[in-house]
Design a protein around this motif. Sequence first.
Motif, PDB file in Angstrom:
ATOM      1  N   VAL A 114       0.854  -1.192   0.000  1.00 39.82           N
ATOM      2  CA  VAL A 114       0.000   0.000   0.000  1.00 39.82           C
ATOM      3  C   VAL A 114       0.891   1.243   0.000  1.00 39.82           C
ATOM      4  O   VAL A 114       1.277   1.763   1.044  1.00 39.82           O
ATOM      5  N   LEU A 115       1.187   1.691  -1.193  1.00 41.19           N
ATOM      6  CA  LEU A 115       2.130   2.801  -1.366  1.00 41.19           C
ATOM      7  C   LEU A 115       1.595   4.096  -0.770  1.00 41.19           C
ATOM      8  O   LEU A 115       2.367   4.957  -0.353  1.00 41.19           O
ATOM      9  N   ASN A 116       0.281   4.219  -0.706  1.00 43.38           N
ATOM     10  CA  ASN A 116      -0.285   5.485  -0.225  1.00 43.38           C
ATOM     11  C   ASN A 116      -0.810   5.385   1.211  1.00 43.38           C
ATOM     12  O   ASN A 116      -1.637   6.203   1.615  1.00 43.38           O
ATOM     13  N   SER A 117      -0.360   4.393   1.950  1.00 43.06           N
ATOM     14  CA  SER A 117      -0.826   4.265   3.336  1.00 43.06           C
ATOM     15  C   SER A 117      -0.508   5.536   4.121  1.00 43.06           C
ATOM     16  O   SER A 117       0.458   6.234   3.820  1.00 43.06           O
ATOM     17  N   ASP A 118      -1.327   5.817   5.143  1.00 44.72           N
ATOM     18  CA  ASP A 118      -1.032   6.967   6.000  1.00 44.72           C
ATOM     19  C   ASP A 118      -0.071   6.577   7.123  1.00 44.72           C
ATOM     20  O   ASP A 118       0.284   7.400   7.945  1.00 44.72           O
ATOM     21  N   LYS A 119       0.349   5.312   7.115  1.00 46.17           N
ATOM     22  CA  LYS A 119       1.325   4.864   8.118  1.00 46.17           C
ATOM     23  C   LYS A 119       2.698   4.736   7.459  1.00 46.17           C
ATOM     24  O   LYS A 119       2.879   3.919   6.551  1.00 46.17           O
ATOM     25  N   PRO A 120       3.654   5.523   7.934  1.00 46.86           N
ATOM     26  CA  PRO A 120       4.986   5.553   7.297  1.00 46.86           C
ATOM     27  C   PRO A 120       5.646   4.180   7.197  1.00 46.86           C
ATOM     28  O   PRO A 120       6.290   3.883   6.185  1.00 46.86           O
ATOM     29  N   ASP A 121       5.486   3.342   8.220  1.00 40.43           N
ATOM     30  CA  ASP A 121       6.161   2.041   8.154  1.00 40.43           C
ATOM     31  C   ASP A 121       5.518   1.141   7.109  1.00 40.43           C
ATOM     32  O   ASP A 121       6.201   0.311   6.494  1.00 40.43           O
ATOM     33  N   VAL A 122       4.220   1.319   6.894  1.00 49.10           N
ATOM     34  CA  VAL A 122       3.558   0.532   5.841  1.00 49.10           C
ATOM     35  C   VAL A 122       4.067   0.969   4.467  1.00 49.10           C
ATOM     36  O   VAL A 122       4.309   0.139   3.578  1.00 49.10           O
ATOM     37  N   VAL A 123       4.264   2.275   4.316  1.00 49.39           N
ATOM     38  CA  VAL A 123       4.810   2.779   3.048  1.00 49.39           C
ATOM     39  C   VAL A 123       6.214   2.210   2.823  1.00 49.39           C
ATOM     40  O   VAL A 123       6.533   1.740   1.731  1.00 49.39           O
ATOM     41  N   GLN A 124       7.018   2.219   3.885  1.00 53.69           N
ATOM     42  CA  GLN A 124       8.379   1.692   3.755  1.00 53.69           C
ATOM     43  C   GLN A 124       8.365   0.212   3.371  1.00 53.69           C
ATOM     44  O   GLN A 124       9.128  -0.219   2.503  1.00 53.69           O
ATOM     45  N   ASN A 125       7.489  -0.562   4.024  1.00 50.53           N
ATOM     46  CA  ASN A 125       7.389  -1.985   3.685  1.00 50.53           C
ATOM     47  C   ASN A 125       6.914  -2.181   2.254  1.00 50.53           C
ATOM     48  O   ASN A 125       7.360  -3.104   1.562  1.00 50.53           O
ATOM     49  N   SER A 126       6.024  -1.310   1.829  1.00 48.96           N
ATOM     50  CA  SER A 126       5.515  -1.411   0.464  1.00 48.96           C
ATOM     51  C   SER A 126       6.623  -1.120  -0.535  1.00 48.96           C
ATOM     52  O   SER A 126       6.729  -1.780  -1.577  1.00 48.96           O
ATOM     53  N   ILE A 127       7.448  -0.138  -0.219  1.00 54.29           N
ATOM     54  CA  ILE A 127       8.567   0.184  -1.109  1.00 54.29           C
ATOM     55  C   ILE A 127       9.552  -0.987  -1.154  1.00 54.29           C
ATOM     56  O   ILE A 127      10.033  -1.362  -2.217  1.00 54.29           O
ATOM     57  N   LYS A 128       9.774  -1.593   0.015  1.00 54.80           N
ATOM     58  CA  LYS A 128      10.651  -2.773   0.056  1.00 54.80           C
ATOM     59  C   LYS A 128      10.099  -3.884  -0.842  1.00 54.80           C
ATOM     60  O   LYS A 128      10.840  -4.551  -1.563  1.00 54.80           O
ATOM     61  N   HIS A 129       8.796  -4.068  -0.752  1.00 56.80           N
ATOM     62  CA  HIS A 129       8.153  -5.100  -1.561  1.00 56.80           C
ATOM     63  C   HIS A 129       8.298  -4.784  -3.049  1.00 56.80           C
ATOM     64  O   HIS A 129       8.583  -5.658  -3.858  1.00 56.80           O
ATOM     65  N   LEU A 130       8.128  -3.513  -3.391  1.00 55.37           N
ATOM     66  CA  LEU A 130       8.282  -3.115  -4.789  1.00 55.37           C
ATOM     67  C   LEU A 130       9.727  -3.279  -5.246  1.00 55.37           C
ATOM     68  O   LEU A 130       9.984  -3.654  -6.394  1.00 55.37           O
TER      69      LEU A 130
END
Length: 295
Positions: A114-130
């Motif tokens: 979820v690249l647009n999550s409002d939670k910074p750590d979720v964004v970071q994990n999403s970037i890692k996944h990408l």
Amino acid sequence: MLGFACICNTLKESGRFKAVTVKTLLKLSEEEQEKKLRAAAVDNLYNSLQILKWCKENNILMYRFSSDLIPLATYAAHWHWWEDADIQNMCSKIKDFVQESGIRISLHPDQFCVLNSDKPDVVQNSIKHLEYLNKLSNMLGNQILILHTGSKAGGKQQAMQRFIDNFKLLPKDIQSKLCLENDDKSFGVSDVLYICETLGIPMIFDIHHYNCLNEEENLWDLRQRILDTWKGRRPKMHLSSGKASFTDRHHGDYINDADYESALKFAGEDFDIMLECKQKELALLRIREKYPDRT
DNA sequence: CTCGGTCAAGGATAC
DNA sequence: GTATCCTTGACCGAG
């Protein structure tokens, strides 16, 4: 052109994929962990190649890889799967086969990306996944990563802006592969078109998601805009049928004739159609039998 | 062997 | 905040 995703029922033992759970992993030494992960990954890549070969034999020229080919890819940080000789070897075999067969391939991150999550750590994990999928894509020769816009926390407009802002933080290599798909709950065709036009990325039109969520847009008005986002590359669209009803968000086993016909009408000569239904390649074969001239 | 509860990861909703 | 559902297919422990 028609394609299907991930599993190939026809191939039985090599038509599906192995997973590894964290629970299992934690019982093993680091060395055993790598051994287990490598074995599963090599197996999954081998099976993907078998599926691609089956596709070629059956004149199916579009296929989406499973996004779980490398189990726990971003979890087991100590294991550099991309430096593993067996994995590199399998990947280059796939890459070569994709090139010589002309099969059109893609990858689709799971819902937790979820690249647009409002939670910074979720964004970071999403970037890692990408980053994982991008690395794998480069090894397989894949150029298409299909993403949903994601969460609408904080309101739709803000959520769309977060997507745009976070997209701009991504490495160019990832940006150049990303395509955005309209979903069935939060972001409809008009929303996704806006984002795609703003960022200059292709839009994947999912006709079933459109049926489930729309603002009664006139599809023929939007069609040219969708085409234009592809900038000359050949556009793709997604097709599925509702399980229990036309707008049931659950995907059915097969594609209904009426849904196929309306997708064909929309696609015209311009779109390749990726089927998203439980019975995967069997649904494709069934359509082909029914519409021999139009697949 | 089969069966069914469980599993990295997020989001939305109801309370 | 917390409980619970959504949702996928394979894992894995119990029997």
